[in-house]
Design an enzyme around this catalytic site. Structure first.
Site, PDB file in Angstrom:
ATOM      1  N   ARG A   1     -58.003 -36.017   8.655  1.00 38.63           N
ATOM      2  CA  ARG A   1     -58.152 -35.228   9.885  1.00 38.63           C
ATOM      3  C   ARG A   1     -59.038 -36.046  10.800  1.00 38.63           C
ATOM      4  NH1 ARG A   1     -57.870 -29.379  10.936  1.00 38.63           N
ATOM      5  NH2 ARG A   1     -59.139 -28.863  12.720  1.00 38.63           N
TER       6      ARG A   1
ATOM      7  N   HIS B   1     -49.941 -32.136  14.384  1.00 33.22           N
ATOM      8  CA  HIS B   1     -50.660 -31.235  13.474  1.00 33.22           C
ATOM      9  C   HIS B   1     -49.642 -30.504  12.580  1.00 33.22           C
ATOM     10  CE1 HIS B   1     -53.922 -29.179  11.824  1.00 33.22           C
ATOM     11  NE2 HIS B   1     -54.248 -28.346  12.789  1.00 33.22           N
TER      12      HIS B   1
ATOM     13  N   GLN C   1     -50.444 -27.434  10.195  1.00 34.84           N
ATOM     14  CA  GLN C   1     -50.723 -26.170  10.897  1.00 34.84           C
ATOM     15  C   GLN C   1     -49.423 -25.400  11.128  1.00 34.84           C
ATOM     16  OE1 GLN C   1     -53.696 -24.689  12.174  1.00 34.84           O
ATOM     17  NE2 GLN C   1     -52.302 -22.994  12.603  1.00 34.84           N
TER      18      GLN C   1
ATOM     19  N   ASP D   1     -53.177 -22.701  22.516  1.00 30.70           N
ATOM     20  CA  ASP D   1     -54.231 -23.487  21.866  1.00 30.70           C
ATOM     21  C   ASP D   1     -55.306 -23.745  22.917  1.00 30.70           C
ATOM     22  OD1 ASP D   1     -55.670 -25.131  20.158  1.00 30.70           O
ATOM     23  OD2 ASP D   1     -54.270 -26.819  20.256  1.00 30.70           O
TER      24      ASP D   1
ATOM     25  N   CYS E   1     -53.822 -21.517  16.682  1.00 27.21           N
ATOM     26  CA  CYS E   1     -54.265 -22.299  15.508  1.00 27.21           C
ATOM     27  C   CYS E   1     -55.761 -22.152  15.236  1.00 27.21           C
ATOM     28  CB  CYS E   1     -53.912 -23.762  15.717  1.00 27.21           C
ATOM     29  SG  CYS E   1     -54.565 -24.398  17.277  1.00 27.21           S
TER      30      CYS E   1
ATOM     31  N   ARG F   1     -52.831 -21.225   6.094  1.00 33.12           N
ATOM     32  CA  ARG F   1     -53.150 -22.668   6.019  1.00 33.12           C
ATOM     33  C   ARG F   1     -53.405 -23.040   4.561  1.00 33.12           C
ATOM     34  NH1 ARG F   1     -52.817 -26.635   8.113  1.00 33.12           N
ATOM     35  NH2 ARG F   1     -54.764 -27.439   8.908  1.00 33.12           N
TER      36      ARG F   1
HETATM   37  N1  NVA Z   1     -55.622 -28.934  19.671  1.00 31.58           N
HETATM   38  C1  NVA Z   1     -56.787 -28.593  18.887  1.00 31.58           C
HETATM   39  C2  NVA Z   1     -56.361 -28.125  17.534  1.00 31.58           C
HETATM   40  C3  NVA Z   1     -57.433 -27.613  16.657  1.00 31.58           C
HETATM   41  C4  NVA Z   1     -56.936 -27.124  15.331  1.00 31.58           C
HETATM   42  C5  NVA Z   1     -57.698 -29.798  18.788  1.00 31.58           C
HETATM   43  O1  NVA Z   1     -57.217 -30.915  18.618  1.00 31.58           O
HETATM   44  O2  NVA Z   1     -58.912 -29.632  18.875  1.00 31.58           O
END
Ligand code: NVA
Length: 251
Positions: free
Chosen positions: A24, A51, A54, A148, A188, A233
């Site tokens: 990550r 992602h 997710q 998001d 998310c 998740r």
């Molecule tokens: N688009 C968000 C997703 C977080 C799960 C980020 O990259 O921070």
């Protein structure tokens, strides 16, 4: 990574120590290189571009709540149309034959090459991809409205310009009710739907905004399934690990 030791060497070291690696982070090339060089399964836990894990949880949650095939669902994403989550949803929808619409300002449209690739998969799987600047057009007939945060990881300095661009894309009760269906709301997380974080407080003090990508009313409404997604998740990543480790660990 890549500062004092090449990514290739780090990947090989980690591959000797672990049965699998979840990455990550930021640059997508890192997860690709870990997969190329480590010799063990590598799971993308979030990069700048994608992602995927997710989306597995999001789709499972939609299936649990809507009780129909993905090919009969429409997902409308409203907000930053080219971030990691939006890209992953478009890819996922195209692969399972779900209709996908994204409402975003044209400067945040998903990359044309990715859209072309997804449209090929979507056509093969009998679904469509719509890209529009109009949130009400995108959510028409949608079973799922998704949003998001407006600034993804590493983009925190873009907050002023994103507020300006994305304020018309806030998911409100009016938008949710305009679908003509019993639509569920997905996110998310984390979400800026109230003032209970230091970031939201800072945004309120500087820009006078009490809620960002979704109103508190929608976030806390019965339509909102965001904590089911959070729980899923765990179940979906366990499934991915079982599927990808069973050969090497012989179970
Ligand atoms: N688009 C968000 C997703 C977080 C799960 C980020 O990259 O921070």
């Amino acid at each position: 990574m890549g500062k004092k030791e090449s990514l290739e060497d780090t990947a090989k070291v980690l591959g000797r120590m672990y049965d699998g690696i979840e990455y990550r982070g930021f640059a997508h090339s890192v997860v690709d290189d870990l997969a190329k060089f480590s010799g063990v399964p590598v799971w993308n836990g979030l990069t700048d571009d994608d992602h995927p894990t997710q989306v597995l949880a999001d789709f499972l949650t939609a299936y649990e709540h809507l009780g129909k095939d993905f090919s009969e669902m429409k997902l409308a994403y409203v907000g930053d149309g080219r971030n990691n989550v939006a890209n992953a949803l478009m890819i996922g929808a195209a692969k399972v034959g779900m209709n996908y619409a994204v409402a975003t300002p044209s400067s945040l449209n998903p990359a044309a090459e990715l859209v072309d690739e997804c449209r090929k998969w979507a056509t093969e799987n009998g679904s469509e991809i719509l890209i529009t600047a109009d949130p009400f057009e995108a959510v028409k007939g949608a079973d799922i409205i998704y949003t998001d945060i407006w600034c993804s990881m590493g983009e925190e300095d873009k907050i002023a310009e994103r507020i300006e661009l994305l304020k018309p894309y806030q998911v409100t009760k009016q938008l949710l009710e305009s679908t003509g269906k019993n639509t569920i709301f997905e996110h998310c997380l984390p979400s800026f739907h109230d003032l209970n974080t230091s970031t939201a407080q800072m945004v309120y003090e500087k820009f006078g905004l009490k809620e960002m990508e979704v109103t508190d009313e929608v976030f806390r409404s019965p339509a909102s399934v965001v904590f089911d997604e959070a729980e899923n998740r765990m179940h979906t990543i366990k499934a991915v690990m079982v599927a990808t480790l069973s050969d090497t660990l012989k179970f």
